[in-house]
Write a protein that holds these residues in place. Structure first.
Motif, PDB file in Angstrom:
ATOM      1  N   ASP A 188      60.930  -3.815  37.460  1.00 36.85           N
ATOM      2  CA  ASP A 188      60.080  -4.619  36.585  1.00 36.85           C
ATOM      3  C   ASP A 188      60.903  -5.193  35.431  1.00 36.85           C
ATOM      4  O   ASP A 188      61.855  -4.578  34.959  1.00 36.85           O
ATOM      5  CB  ASP A 188      58.950  -3.771  36.009  1.00 36.85           C
ATOM      6  N   THR A 189      60.510  -6.369  34.959  1.00 41.43           N
ATOM      7  CA  THR A 189      61.175  -7.003  33.824  1.00 41.43           C
ATOM      8  C   THR A 189      60.119  -7.535  32.866  1.00 41.43           C
ATOM      9  O   THR A 189      59.131  -8.138  33.292  1.00 41.43           O
ATOM     10  CB  THR A 189      62.062  -8.170  34.282  1.00 41.43           C
ATOM     11  N   ALA A 190      60.307  -7.312  31.563  1.00 42.70           N
ATOM     12  CA  ALA A 190      59.384  -7.838  30.556  1.00 42.70           C
ATOM     13  C   ALA A 190      59.696  -9.303  30.293  1.00 42.70           C
ATOM     14  O   ALA A 190      60.858  -9.694  30.226  1.00 42.70           O
ATOM     15  CB  ALA A 190      59.487  -7.028  29.273  1.00 42.70           C
ATOM     16  N   ARG A 191      58.649 -10.128  30.139  1.00 41.04           N
ATOM     17  CA  ARG A 191      58.847 -11.560  29.957  1.00 41.04           C
ATOM     18  C   ARG A 191      58.460 -12.052  28.571  1.00 41.04           C
ATOM     19  O   ARG A 191      58.798 -13.142  28.192  1.00 41.04           O
ATOM     20  CB  ARG A 191      58.041 -12.336  31.012  1.00 41.04           C
ATOM     21  N   ARG A 196      53.259  -5.592  29.285  1.00 34.91           N
ATOM     22  CA  ARG A 196      53.210  -4.218  29.781  1.00 34.91           C
ATOM     23  C   ARG A 196      52.638  -4.207  31.193  1.00 34.91           C
ATOM     24  O   ARG A 196      52.049  -5.179  31.643  1.00 34.91           O
ATOM     25  CB  ARG A 196      52.338  -3.361  28.864  1.00 34.91           C
ATOM     26  N   GLY A 197      52.806  -3.072  31.851  1.00 32.29           N
ATOM     27  CA  GLY A 197      52.237  -2.940  33.180  1.00 32.29           C
ATOM     28  C   GLY A 197      53.293  -2.798  34.250  1.00 32.29           C
ATOM     29  O   GLY A 197      54.388  -2.290  34.012  1.00 32.29           O
ATOM     30  N   VAL A 198      52.967  -3.277  35.443  1.00 35.98           N
ATOM     31  CA  VAL A 198      53.823  -3.123  36.616  1.00 35.98           C
ATOM     32  C   VAL A 198      53.947  -4.473  37.308  1.00 35.98           C
ATOM     33  O   VAL A 198      52.957  -5.186  37.480  1.00 35.98           O
ATOM     34  CB  VAL A 198      53.246  -2.081  37.594  1.00 35.98           C
ATOM     35  N   GLN A 199      55.169  -4.804  37.699  1.00 39.00           N
ATOM     36  CA  GLN A 199      55.438  -6.066  38.390  1.00 39.00           C
ATOM     37  C   GLN A 199      55.636  -5.803  39.874  1.00 39.00           C
ATOM     38  O   GLN A 199      56.567  -5.113  40.271  1.00 39.00           O
ATOM     39  CB  GLN A 199      56.690  -6.726  37.804  1.00 39.00           C
ATOM     40  N   TYR A 200      54.747  -6.347  40.689  1.00 39.53           N
ATOM     41  CA  TYR A 200      54.770  -6.205  42.141  1.00 39.53           C
ATOM     42  C   TYR A 200      54.508  -4.750  42.556  1.00 39.53           C
ATOM     43  O   TYR A 200      54.726  -3.811  41.795  1.00 39.53           O
ATOM     44  CB  TYR A 200      56.082  -6.687  42.746  1.00 39.53           C
ATOM     45  N   GLY A 201      53.997  -4.599  43.759  1.00 45.19           N
ATOM     46  CA  GLY A 201      53.713  -3.275  44.283  1.00 45.19           C
ATOM     47  C   GLY A 201      52.379  -3.252  44.996  1.00 45.19           C
ATOM     48  O   GLY A 201      51.744  -4.286  45.245  1.00 45.19           O
ATOM     49  N   LEU A 202      51.955  -2.043  45.323  1.00 45.28           N
ATOM     50  CA  LEU A 202      50.650  -1.800  45.930  1.00 45.28           C
ATOM     51  C   LEU A 202      49.789  -1.082  44.899  1.00 45.28           C
ATOM     52  O   LEU A 202      50.152  -0.005  44.419  1.00 45.28           O
ATOM     53  CB  LEU A 202      50.798  -0.947  47.193  1.00 45.28           C
ATOM     54  N   PHE A 203      48.652  -1.675  44.554  1.00 44.61           N
ATOM     55  CA  PHE A 203      47.753  -1.140  43.530  1.00 44.61           C
ATOM     56  C   PHE A 203      46.440  -0.756  44.212  1.00 44.61           C
ATOM     57  O   PHE A 203      45.843  -1.568  44.923  1.00 44.61           O
ATOM     58  CB  PHE A 203      47.498  -2.183  42.443  1.00 44.61           C
ATOM     59  N   GLU A 204      45.980   0.465  43.953  1.00 46.43           N
ATOM     60  CA  GLU A 204      44.816   0.972  44.688  1.00 46.43           C
ATOM     61  C   GLU A 204      43.893   1.755  43.765  1.00 46.43           C
ATOM     62  O   GLU A 204      44.346   2.531  42.918  1.00 46.43           O
ATOM     63  CB  GLU A 204      45.281   1.863  45.841  1.00 46.43           C
ATOM     64  N   ALA A 218      34.732  -4.272  38.002  1.00 47.57           N
ATOM     65  CA  ALA A 218      35.942  -4.995  38.397  1.00 47.57           C
ATOM     66  C   ALA A 218      37.167  -4.098  38.267  1.00 47.57           C
ATOM     67  O   ALA A 218      37.243  -3.237  37.393  1.00 47.57           O
ATOM     68  CB  ALA A 218      36.116  -6.247  37.540  1.00 47.57           C
ATOM     69  N   PHE A 219      38.126  -4.336  39.160  1.00 43.03           N
ATOM     70  CA  PHE A 219      39.467  -3.742  39.107  1.00 43.03           C
ATOM     71  C   PHE A 219      40.426  -4.905  39.273  1.00 43.03           C
ATOM     72  O   PHE A 219      40.394  -5.596  40.296  1.00 43.03           O
ATOM     73  CB  PHE A 219      39.634  -2.708  40.223  1.00 43.03           C
ATOM     74  N   TRP A 220      41.287  -5.151  38.251  1.00 45.63           N
ATOM     75  CA  TRP A 220      42.086  -6.369  38.283  1.00 45.63           C
ATOM     76  C   TRP A 220      43.415  -6.195  37.572  1.00 45.63           C
ATOM     77  O   TRP A 220      43.621  -5.253  36.802  1.00 45.63           O
ATOM     78  CB  TRP A 220      41.314  -7.551  37.707  1.00 45.63           C
ATOM     79  N   LEU A 221      44.326  -7.126  37.876  1.00 47.27           N
ATOM     80  CA  LEU A 221      45.654  -7.184  37.277  1.00 47.27           C
ATOM     81  C   LEU A 221      45.754  -8.477  36.486  1.00 47.27           C
ATOM     82  O   LEU A 221      45.308  -9.531  36.947  1.00 47.27           O
ATOM     83  CB  LEU A 221      46.745  -7.155  38.357  1.00 47.27           C
ATOM     84  N   TYR A 222      46.360  -8.382  35.288  1.00 48.24           N
ATOM     85  CA  TYR A 222      46.461  -9.570  34.444  1.00 48.24           C
ATOM     86  C   TYR A 222      47.869  -9.704  33.898  1.00 48.24           C
ATOM     87  O   TYR A 222      48.419  -8.773  33.305  1.00 48.24           O
ATOM     88  CB  TYR A 222      45.467  -9.493  33.288  1.00 48.24           C
ATOM     89  N   SER A 223      48.452 -10.900  34.106  1.00 45.54           N
ATOM     90  CA  SER A 223      49.810 -11.163  33.640  1.00 45.54           C
ATOM     91  C   SER A 223      49.938 -12.635  33.289  1.00 45.54           C
ATOM     92  O   SER A 223      50.362 -13.453  34.111  1.00 45.54           O
ATOM     93  CB  SER A 223      50.828 -10.794  34.721  1.00 45.54           C
ATOM     94  N   GLY A 224      49.557 -13.004  32.063  1.00 50.92           N
ATOM     95  CA  GLY A 224      49.715 -14.387  31.619  1.00 50.92           C
ATOM     96  C   GLY A 224      48.983 -15.362  32.514  1.00 50.92           C
ATOM     97  O   GLY A 224      47.754 -15.331  32.616  1.00 50.92           O
ATOM     98  N   ALA A 307      52.159  -6.792  35.137  1.00 52.47           N
ATOM     99  CA  ALA A 307      50.738  -7.073  34.949  1.00 52.47           C
ATOM    100  C   ALA A 307      50.023  -5.847  34.407  1.00 52.47           C
ATOM    101  O   ALA A 307      50.293  -4.710  34.828  1.00 52.47           O
ATOM    102  CB  ALA A 307      50.106  -7.503  36.267  1.00 52.47           C
ATOM    103  N   ASP A 308      49.109  -6.076  33.480  1.00 51.51           N
ATOM    104  CA  ASP A 308      48.248  -5.018  32.968  1.00 51.51           C
ATOM    105  C   ASP A 308      47.276  -4.599  34.072  1.00 51.51           C
ATOM    106  O   ASP A 308      46.841  -5.421  34.887  1.00 51.51           O
ATOM    107  CB  ASP A 308      47.479  -5.540  31.752  1.00 51.51           C
ATOM    108  N   ILE A 309      46.936  -3.314  34.107  1.00 50.66           N
ATOM    109  CA  ILE A 309      45.979  -2.777  35.074  1.00 50.66           C
ATOM    110  C   ILE A 309      44.670  -2.531  34.330  1.00 50.66           C
ATOM    111  O   ILE A 309      44.639  -1.778  33.355  1.00 50.66           O
ATOM    112  CB  ILE A 309      46.500  -1.478  35.706  1.00 50.66           C
TER     113      ILE A 309
END
Length: 349
Positions: A188-191, A196-204, A218-224, A307-309
């Motif tokens: 992961d890389t901060a932009r 904060r959060g996790v960049q790419y992967g499997l989220f469950e 809702a269950f969602w990921l947010y990144s800009g 992405a924030d979870i």
């Protein structure tokens, strides 16, 4: 009376003229097989010619069909989520906290959005997020939506302009604390500051919907510019997932689809797992380990940043306040979360 001589054709064969056709002596009869033998012979000839004619064509059709079946088998197998391709790197099962106050201190979660107590940019939402709406029971987290004792005039300011929004419900919110910085050992890389959060992967997530008129879990990921909605539901028997792309230099786009559980099962009756595989190449959604659909990056891109979870239980504006949520003997609706997991590809570690 003499008989007319038979006429001869140019090729030397006998030819009976029209006037003399009854007087021509017919040729001696040839031997003819009995009817049964003739039919048997004709059938055998027909069958042999048919097989000799159609078998090559059938073979030409059969081999491509077999090839398609062989190619389709792996695709069919890939409809199931292959957990062996993923490495579990993060687990939140809510089993280690004494209560919500302990969870607030020791967990990576915060219980309200960053700036406001409601999502002010969405006029459809009618809830005030508060820690009081979170409860822990038997290792499960409950995000409880319920009517406020009286309508709340929530005041906030945007770009120096004061605004008031009247809210009728309180509910639960879960998102990552700013202290949970991206893990470079996960790739992961901060932009930007505070990312904060996790960049790419499997989220469950494994959860059970609460149901009721107007509830919007809702269950969602947010990144800009990227938002990936793994689960959104306003019905007890269906849910949707979505990929949003909101670049600063172009029009907003999204890809949404709605699904049901197998057999049209009631999603409020039991726990189900909702997952998304997010890579640079595609976003793939799953329900209970079965693939639902894939949105390739060539169709809709995602921004390469952590992405924030987020998990929340919204309430739609206009829900029937006096009879809400419309469930017998209930005045609240709880989204019950068993666990949240994050995986990374095994090949990347």
């Amino acid at each position: 009376m003499s008989r007319s001589a038979p006429a001869t054709s140019s090729d030397g064969r006998l030819s009976c003229g029209k006037a003399a056709r009854f007087f021509c002596t017919p040729p001696p009869p040839r031997y003819r097989k009995p009817v049964v033998l003739r039919l048997a012979h004709q059938l055998s000839v027909t069958r042999s010619s048919m097989f000799s004619h159609y078998l090559p064509a059938a073979g030409r059709l059969l081999f491509p069909c077999l090839s398609l079946l062989l190619l389709a088998a792996p695709a069919s197998a890939q409809k199931r989520l292959r957990y062996r391709d993923w490495q579990l790197v993060w687990l939140e099962d809510f089993d280690t906290y004494r209560d919500v106050a302990d969870m607030q201190v020791r967990s990576p979660w915060k219980f309200t959005p960053d700036t406001y107590r409601t999502l002010i940019g969405n006029a459809r939402e009618d809830e005030y997020y508060d820690q009081r709406a979170l409860e822990l029971h038997e290792g499960n987290l409950h995000l409880v939506a319920r009517p406020l004792p009286e309508p709340l005039a929530y005041r906030y300011s945007v770009a120096g302009r004061d605004t008031v929004k009247i809210l009728h419900f309180e509910s639960g919110w879960l998102s990552l604390k700013p202290a949970l910085q991206p893990r470079r050992d996960w790739g992961d890389t901060a932009r930007w500051p505070g990312n904060r959060g996790v960049q790419y992967g499997l989220f469950e997530i494994r959860c059970r919907l609460g149901g009721g008129a107007g509830t919007w879990p809702a269950f969602w990921l947010y990144s800009g510019p990227t938002e990936i909605d793994v689960l959104e539901s306003i019905s007890s028997r269906s849910f949707s997932n979505n990929v949003h792309w909101n670049p600063s230099n172009g029009p907003a786009r999204s890809r949404q689809a709605e699904f049901q559980a197998r057999g049209g099962a009631d999603l409020t009756a039991d726990f189900h797992t909702y997952a998304v595989s997010w890579t640079a190449a595609a976003v793939t959604f799953y329900l209970d380990g079965r693939r639902l659909r894939t949105v390739p990056a060539t169709e809709l891109p995602t921004f390469p940043a952590p992405a924030d979870i987020i998990v929340n239980q919204a309430v739609v504006a206009g829900a029937p306040f006096n009879t809400w949520p419309g469930l017998p003997g209930q005045r609240q609706s709880a989204l019950i979360v068993d666990y949240i997991k994050v995986y990374k590809p095994r090949t990347a570690r």
